[in-house]
Design a protein around this motif. Structure first.
Motif, PDB file in Angstrom:
ATOM      1  N   LEU A  65       1.103  -1.324   0.087  1.00  0.00           N
ATOM      2  CA  LEU A  65      -0.007  -0.098  -0.075  1.00  0.00           C
ATOM      3  C   LEU A  65       0.755   1.192  -0.036  1.00  0.00           C
ATOM      4  N   PHE A  66       0.257   2.372  -0.300  1.00  0.00           N
ATOM      5  CA  PHE A  66       0.955   3.609  -0.354  1.00  0.00           C
ATOM      6  C   PHE A  66       0.547   4.462   0.534  1.00  0.00           C
ATOM      7  N   VAL A  67       1.281   5.730   0.930  1.00  0.00           N
ATOM      8  CA  VAL A  67       0.896   6.976   1.832  1.00  0.00           C
ATOM      9  C   VAL A  67       0.095   7.954   0.952  1.00  0.00           C
ATOM     10  N   ASP A  68      -0.734   8.387   1.501  1.00  0.00           N
ATOM     11  CA  ASP A  68      -1.667   9.504   0.894  1.00  0.00           C
ATOM     12  C   ASP A  68      -0.868  10.792   0.771  1.00  0.00           C
ATOM     13  N   GLU A  69      -0.836  11.256   0.147  1.00  0.00           N
ATOM     14  CA  GLU A  69       0.044  12.645   0.103  1.00  0.00           C
ATOM     15  C   GLU A  69      -0.499  13.890   0.600  1.00  0.00           C
ATOM     16  N   THR A  70      -1.986  13.735   0.662  1.00  0.00           N
ATOM     17  CA  THR A  70      -2.632  14.885   1.263  1.00  0.00           C
ATOM     18  C   THR A  70      -2.570  14.830   2.708  1.00  0.00           C
ATOM     19  N   SER A 104       2.842  -4.755   3.919  1.00  0.00           N
ATOM     20  CA  SER A 104       3.819  -3.827   3.315  1.00  0.00           C
ATOM     21  C   SER A 104       3.186  -2.359   3.014  1.00  0.00           C
ATOM     22  N   ILE A 105       3.927  -1.299   3.460  1.00  0.00           N
ATOM     23  CA  ILE A 105       3.500   0.056   3.139  1.00  0.00           C
ATOM     24  C   ILE A 105       4.613   0.728   2.270  1.00  0.00           C
ATOM     25  N   SER A 106       4.594   1.170   1.206  1.00  0.00           N
ATOM     26  CA  SER A 106       5.703   1.800   0.361  1.00  0.00           C
ATOM     27  C   SER A 106       5.603   3.395   0.634  1.00  0.00           C
ATOM     28  N   THR A 107       6.515   3.872   1.189  1.00  0.00           N
ATOM     29  CA  THR A 107       6.666   5.275   1.084  1.00  0.00           C
ATOM     30  C   THR A 107       7.538   6.210   0.360  1.00  0.00           C
ATOM     31  N   ALA A 108       7.605   5.689  -1.056  1.00  0.00           N
ATOM     32  CA  ALA A 108       8.678   6.167  -2.032  1.00  0.00           C
ATOM     33  C   ALA A 108       8.168   7.659  -2.139  1.00  0.00           C
ATOM     34  N   THR A 109       8.225   8.362  -1.562  1.00  0.00           N
ATOM     35  CA  THR A 109       7.925   9.773  -1.443  1.00  0.00           C
ATOM     36  C   THR A 109       8.590  10.887  -0.569  1.00  0.00           C
ATOM     37  N   PRO A 110       8.895  11.934  -1.183  1.00  0.00           N
ATOM     38  CA  PRO A 110       9.647  13.041  -0.349  1.00  0.00           C
ATOM     39  C   PRO A 110       8.866  13.442   0.857  1.00  0.00           C
ATOM     40  N   SER A 111       7.495  13.393   0.901  1.00  0.00           N
ATOM     41  CA  SER A 111       6.755  13.621   1.914  1.00  0.00           C
ATOM     42  C   SER A 111       6.950  12.817   3.115  1.00  0.00           C
ATOM     43  N   PHE A 112       7.624  11.455   3.043  1.00  0.00           N
ATOM     44  CA  PHE A 112       7.773  10.866   4.115  1.00  0.00           C
ATOM     45  C   PHE A 112       8.630  11.405   5.351  1.00  0.00           C
ATOM     46  N   SER A 113       9.629  12.335   4.753  1.00  0.00           N
ATOM     47  CA  SER A 113      10.341  12.947   5.635  1.00  0.00           C
ATOM     48  C   SER A 113       9.674  13.975   6.691  1.00  0.00           C
ATOM     49  N   PRO A 146      12.540   4.433   0.738  1.00  0.00           N
ATOM     50  CA  PRO A 146      13.685   4.212  -0.206  1.00  0.00           C
ATOM     51  C   PRO A 146      14.643   5.237   0.142  1.00  0.00           C
ATOM     52  N   LEU A 147      14.356   6.448   0.652  1.00  0.00           N
ATOM     53  CA  LEU A 147      15.441   7.447   0.641  1.00  0.00           C
ATOM     54  C   LEU A 147      15.333   8.118   1.802  1.00  0.00           C
ATOM     55  N   PRO A 148      15.919   7.690   2.898  1.00  0.00           N
ATOM     56  CA  PRO A 148      16.130   8.364   4.151  1.00  0.00           C
ATOM     57  C   PRO A 148      17.390   9.314   3.671  1.00  0.00           C
ATOM     58  N   SER A 149      17.451  10.464   3.290  1.00  0.00           N
ATOM     59  CA  SER A 149      18.649  11.025   2.850  1.00  0.00           C
ATOM     60  C   SER A 149      19.344  12.110   3.484  1.00  0.00           C
ATOM     61  N   SER A 150      19.010  12.268   4.823  1.00  0.00           N
ATOM     62  CA  SER A 150      19.416  13.084   5.449  1.00  0.00           C
ATOM     63  C   SER A 150      19.739  12.729   7.070  1.00  0.00           C
ATOM     64  N   SER A 151      20.460  13.494   7.803  1.00  0.00           N
ATOM     65  CA  SER A 151      20.676  13.163   9.332  1.00  0.00           C
ATOM     66  C   SER A 151      19.398  13.261  10.093  1.00  0.00           C
ATOM     67  N   ALA A 152      18.564  14.312   9.614  1.00  0.00           N
ATOM     68  CA  ALA A 152      17.153  14.529  10.182  1.00  0.00           C
ATOM     69  C   ALA A 152      16.149  13.284   9.882  1.00  0.00           C
TER      70      ALA A 152
END
Length: 405
Positions: A65-70, A104-113, A146-152
């Motif tokens: 499943l996926f995360v709702d962007e709104t 399983s939940i896919s969070t392949a989106t920048p909003s997950f940060s 997929p993309l934890p891209s920072s120390s935050a």
């Protein structure tokens, strides 16, 4: 000496983080082995749930499943797939009541940060996924980031794990380190994604998931040992095994070894539906039509073949047998297969993995301490070659979070 941080810009990892308390009840249970598989929700036309041999698994995942962007909460699947979500657990447990199912939940989106960086969003997200899992009778949750891209992001990951653990009990990344101590304290196991080691723009043939590679860090043994050297106990580590191969078109079909020049990825297959990716059952069909010979490379523990100018690297039954033995000898908790939708009709690879694991697992219990376990070379012993910059750009990290009963 304190354990070294896990900082591996050259190793593709998928981490499955499992919280050991029941999603249905307060009481929790433990497990001494994991034989898991991911099932793709869009694969029901060629991999029906009712056809899965559940006796070969301890855990099965609905992916995904996926995360709702709104709302920044979980979203329901398309209407055609909703019945599969609803019936997943009940269907699979018909023949194996001990099986654990995970969503399983896919969070392949920048909003997950944004979710992990804000306490309110984290709480809403955790509430939404737990409610959905309960409603559809899942035993646990699987979060793919997929993309934890920072120390935050890494800090937010640690907070998400800690807060999720509390909630459960009450009811490429260059230069970044995983929060190993939080992982050890908050989860039951971590899964390493042990495939897709090479960049998509490489122009030579290569092993998709080699167990060993003394010339680089692109190998399962290097990645697994790096997790262990970072301080993660082997009993909290699960090794990934692919049920798909990678394909290329050779520049010269007479030059068909590992590292041979290639001009392009192989053709898009009907079921895997991606250029250069071929499901195991599609490999079997191709081999039956072409009568070609599969080459087993015992130095890297990988298999490949060529049919004319088409070259394919994949995990054959012999490769899977050796990998599962490696996992057992290193005292890992188990393995997972990705995805079981790509296995053959008779679940050849799933059966091979299960049979080898159970044999090795039983032997290790019955004769513990008699045969010294094999150990992978330490990352400090594996000196990489100078790699092209493009190989660095394609590496990323995926994080998964679980709860199970």
């Amino acid at each position: 000496m304190p354990p070294s941080p896990l900082n591996l810009p050259l190793f593709l990892l998928l981490t499955i983080l499992t919280i050991s308390s029941s999603i249905q009840q307060i009481n929790s249970i433990t497990t001494d082995q994991v034989r898991a598989g991911f099932w793709l929700s869009h694969s029901s036309s060629y991999s029906p749930l009712a056809n899965i041999n559940t006796s070969l698994f301890t855990h099965l995942y609905y992916s995904s499943l996926f995360v709702d962007e709104t709302s920044l909460e979980i979203a329901l699947p398309p209407p055609k797939q909703l019945p599969l979500l609803t019936s997943f657990s009940a269907t699979l447990k018909t023949n194996n009541s001990a099986l654990k199912t995970l969503l399983s939940i896919s969070t392949a989106t920048p909003s997950f940060s944004s979710i992990v960086s804000d306490a309110h969003h984290r709480g809403s997200f955790i509430d939404s996924v737990m409610a959905l899992a309960r409603h559809h009778s899942f035993d646990g949750l699987d979060l793919e980031w997929p993309l934890p891209s920072s120390s935050a992001d890494m800090l937010g990951l640690g907070l998400l794990l800690t807060e999720s653990r509390v909630q459960w009990n009450q009811t490429t990344t260059d230069g970044l380190d995983y929060p190993i101590d939080l992982i050890k304290n908050s989860v039951d196991w971590t899964n390493a994604l042990c495939f897709n080691y090479h960049a998509s723009d490489e122009t030579v043939t290569s092993a998709n998931a080699a167990l060993y590679d003394v010339s680089s860090h692109f190998s399962t043994s290097y990645g697994i040992t790096s997790w262990l050297d970072a301080g993660l106990p082997p009993q909290k580590l699960v090794m990934g095994v692919p049920l798909f191969g990678r394909s290329w078109f050779l520049r010269n079909k007479l030059k068909n070894q590992l590292g041979s020049p290639a001009v392009a990825f192989g053709p898009r297959q009907k079921q895997s539906n991606q250029t250069g990716v071929i499901a195991y059952f599609e490999i079997e069909e191709l081999l039956s039509r072409t009568y070609t010979t599969v080459i087993y490379n015992n130095q890297s523990v990988s298999a490949y073949f060529n049919a004319g100018d088409l070259w394919v690297s994949f995990d054959s039954p012999d490769v899977v047998d050796e990998k599962i033995t490696f996992a057992s000898h290193n005292r890992l908790l188990g393995y997972f297969l990705w995805p079981i939708s790509f296995d053959s009709l008779n679940f050849e690879i799933s059966r091979q993995a299960s049979d080898t694991w159970l044999k090795e697992h039983d032997n290790s219990v019955d004769a513990d301490g008699v045969d010294a376990p094999k150990q992978a070379l330490s990352p400090t012993e594996l000196q990489p070659q100078n790699l092209a910059p493009t190989q660095y750009l394609k590496i990323y990290i995926e994080i998964h979070l679980h709860s199970y009963q």
